[in-house]
Design an enzyme around this catalytic site. Structure first.
Site, PDB file in Angstrom:
ATOM      1  N   SER A 249       0.827  -1.204   0.000  1.00  0.00           N
ATOM      2  CA  SER A 249       0.000   0.000   0.000  1.00  0.00           C
ATOM      3  C   SER A 249       0.861   1.253   0.000  1.00  0.00           C
ATOM      4  O   SER A 249       2.009   1.250   0.446  1.00  0.00           O
ATOM      5  CB  SER A 249      -0.888   0.037   1.236  1.00  0.00           C
ATOM      6  OG  SER A 249      -1.684  -1.104   1.292  1.00  0.00           O
TER       7      SER A 249
HETATM    8  N1  SAH Z   1       0.469  -5.638   3.767  1.00  0.00           N
HETATM    9  C1  SAH Z   1       1.233  -5.904   2.577  1.00  0.00           C
HETATM   10  C2  SAH Z   1       0.510  -5.609   1.281  1.00  0.00           C
HETATM   11  C3  SAH Z   1      -0.651  -6.479   1.082  1.00  0.00           C
HETATM   12  S1  SAH Z   1      -1.244  -6.708  -0.560  1.00  0.00           S
HETATM   13  C4  SAH Z   1       2.569  -5.193   2.604  1.00  0.00           C
HETATM   14  O1  SAH Z   1       2.825  -4.418   3.510  1.00  0.00           O
HETATM   15  O2  SAH Z   1       3.358  -5.460   1.699  1.00  0.00           O
HETATM   16  C5  SAH Z   1      -2.495  -7.866  -0.108  1.00  0.00           C
HETATM   17  C6  SAH Z   1      -1.954  -9.233   0.216  1.00  0.00           C
HETATM   18  O3  SAH Z   1      -3.053 -10.014   0.703  1.00  0.00           O
HETATM   19  C7  SAH Z   1      -1.411  -9.969  -0.986  1.00  0.00           C
HETATM   20  O4  SAH Z   1      -0.102 -10.369  -0.729  1.00  0.00           O
HETATM   21  C8  SAH Z   1      -2.359 -11.168  -1.141  1.00  0.00           C
HETATM   22  O5  SAH Z   1      -1.717 -12.318  -1.626  1.00  0.00           O
HETATM   23  C9  SAH Z   1      -2.841 -11.351   0.273  1.00  0.00           C
HETATM   24  N2  SAH Z   1      -4.116 -12.058   0.435  1.00  0.00           N
HETATM   25  C10 SAH Z   1      -5.208 -12.012  -0.379  1.00  0.00           C
HETATM   26  N3  SAH Z   1      -6.183 -12.768   0.118  1.00  0.00           N
HETATM   27  C11 SAH Z   1      -5.711 -13.315   1.270  1.00  0.00           C
HETATM   28  C12 SAH Z   1      -6.278 -14.206   2.234  1.00  0.00           C
HETATM   29  N4  SAH Z   1      -7.518 -14.682   2.135  1.00  0.00           N
HETATM   30  N5  SAH Z   1      -5.519 -14.553   3.297  1.00  0.00           N
HETATM   31  C13 SAH Z   1      -4.247 -14.087   3.434  1.00  0.00           C
HETATM   32  N6  SAH Z   1      -3.667 -13.249   2.538  1.00  0.00           N
HETATM   33  C14 SAH Z   1      -4.393 -12.874   1.480  1.00  0.00           C
END
Ligand code: SAH
Length: 234
Positions: free
Chosen positions: A82
């Site tokens: 983000s």
């Molecule tokens: N917080 C992260 C960015 C997140 S992007 C950072 O600081 O880099 C959103 C992430 O959520 C992605 O990596 C995606 O693979 C993950 N995601 C999506 N659905 C999910 C689920 N049901 N459980 C766990 N992770 C999930």
């Protein structure tokens, strides 16, 4: 020619300087959005944590040069870290203290987990994409964040073994609030989560469980996150 040690120090100070510029951008954007978010600045502890975490370490090599822009950053697998302002806002909304235990859904690069690790006792973070979970675990370990545990799994179900949590942060957009995440909050705990459709923007919600166990919900800001996958996601 300067020594390798000297070059490393110069590089570190350049990166620290870029990080300060990024922090100034976050401060400016917080002021601009004050009417939405109900405050014109974030807690000093949040800004200190963001000042300390080396965001470039969480960026893939092709996007390292952009690591200190106040913009989202691609981390591969169709996912993004983000925008720093959003990381600051969500961390501020979580209102965590040094003794808190928190859960993050969507480890991604591990950057948000590192920001939280600077501020709380323990961070549990779940990532559904195995290679991202593995890479995040490696970088967090290398940087010495020993109060973070990364697990591969579906965040819709939360992390029952480590519950209850003082705070839960979801960094992907859910269609609806997963009930397990509310159940796994302590009384007085907070859940910060983007909720809404896949293509449109979502609402960033702050959900609070009062000391009496009552659930209160507040819409903070329209946001655009990648979708939460898995059982209750998209
Ligand atoms: N917080 C992260 C960015 C997140 S992007 C950072 O600081 O880099 C959103 C992430 O959520 C992605 O990596 C995606 O693979 C993950 N995601 C999506 N659905 C999910 C689920 N049901 N459980 C766990 N992770 C999930």
């Amino acid at each position: 020619m300067s020594s390798p040690a000297r070059q490393a120090t110069d590089r570190d100070s350049v990166l620290a300087e870029r990080r300060h510029v990024m922090v100034d951008d976050i401060v400016a954007e917080a002021r601009e959005t004050a009417s939405h978010i109900g405050k014109s600045e974030f807690a000093p502890r949040v800004m200190e944590a963001i000042t300390r975490v080396p965001r470039h370490e969480f960026a893939p090599s092709m996007s390292k040069a952009l690591a200190y822009e106040n913009a989202p950053l691609s981390i591969g697998h169709g996912q993004t870290i983000s925008q720093p302002y959003i990381v600051a806002l969500m961390t501020d909304l979580l209102a965590v203290g040094p003794q808190d235990v928190v859960l993050e859904i969507g480890t991604g690069s591990g950057y948000q987990a590192a920001v939280l690790a600077e501020m709380v006792k323990r961070v549990h973070t779940l990532e559904i994409v195995r290679p991202l979970a593995v890479a995040a675990r490696e970088v967090l370990e290398r940087l010495g964040y020993d109060n973070v545990e990364v697990r591969r799994g579906d965040g819709n179900l939360g992390w029952p073994d480590a519950a209850p949590f003082d705070g839960v942060i979801v960094t992907a957009a859910a269609r609806a609030i997963p009930p397990q995440l509310v159940e796994q909050l302590k009384p007085g705990g907070r859940l910060v989560i983007p909720v809404g459709g896949e293509l449109l923007t979502q609402d960033l919600l702050l959900v609070e469980k009062t000391e009496e166990g009552e659930i209160k919900q507040q819409v903070i800001l329209p946001v655009a996150f990648v979708p939460l996958r898995g059982r209750r996601g998209h």
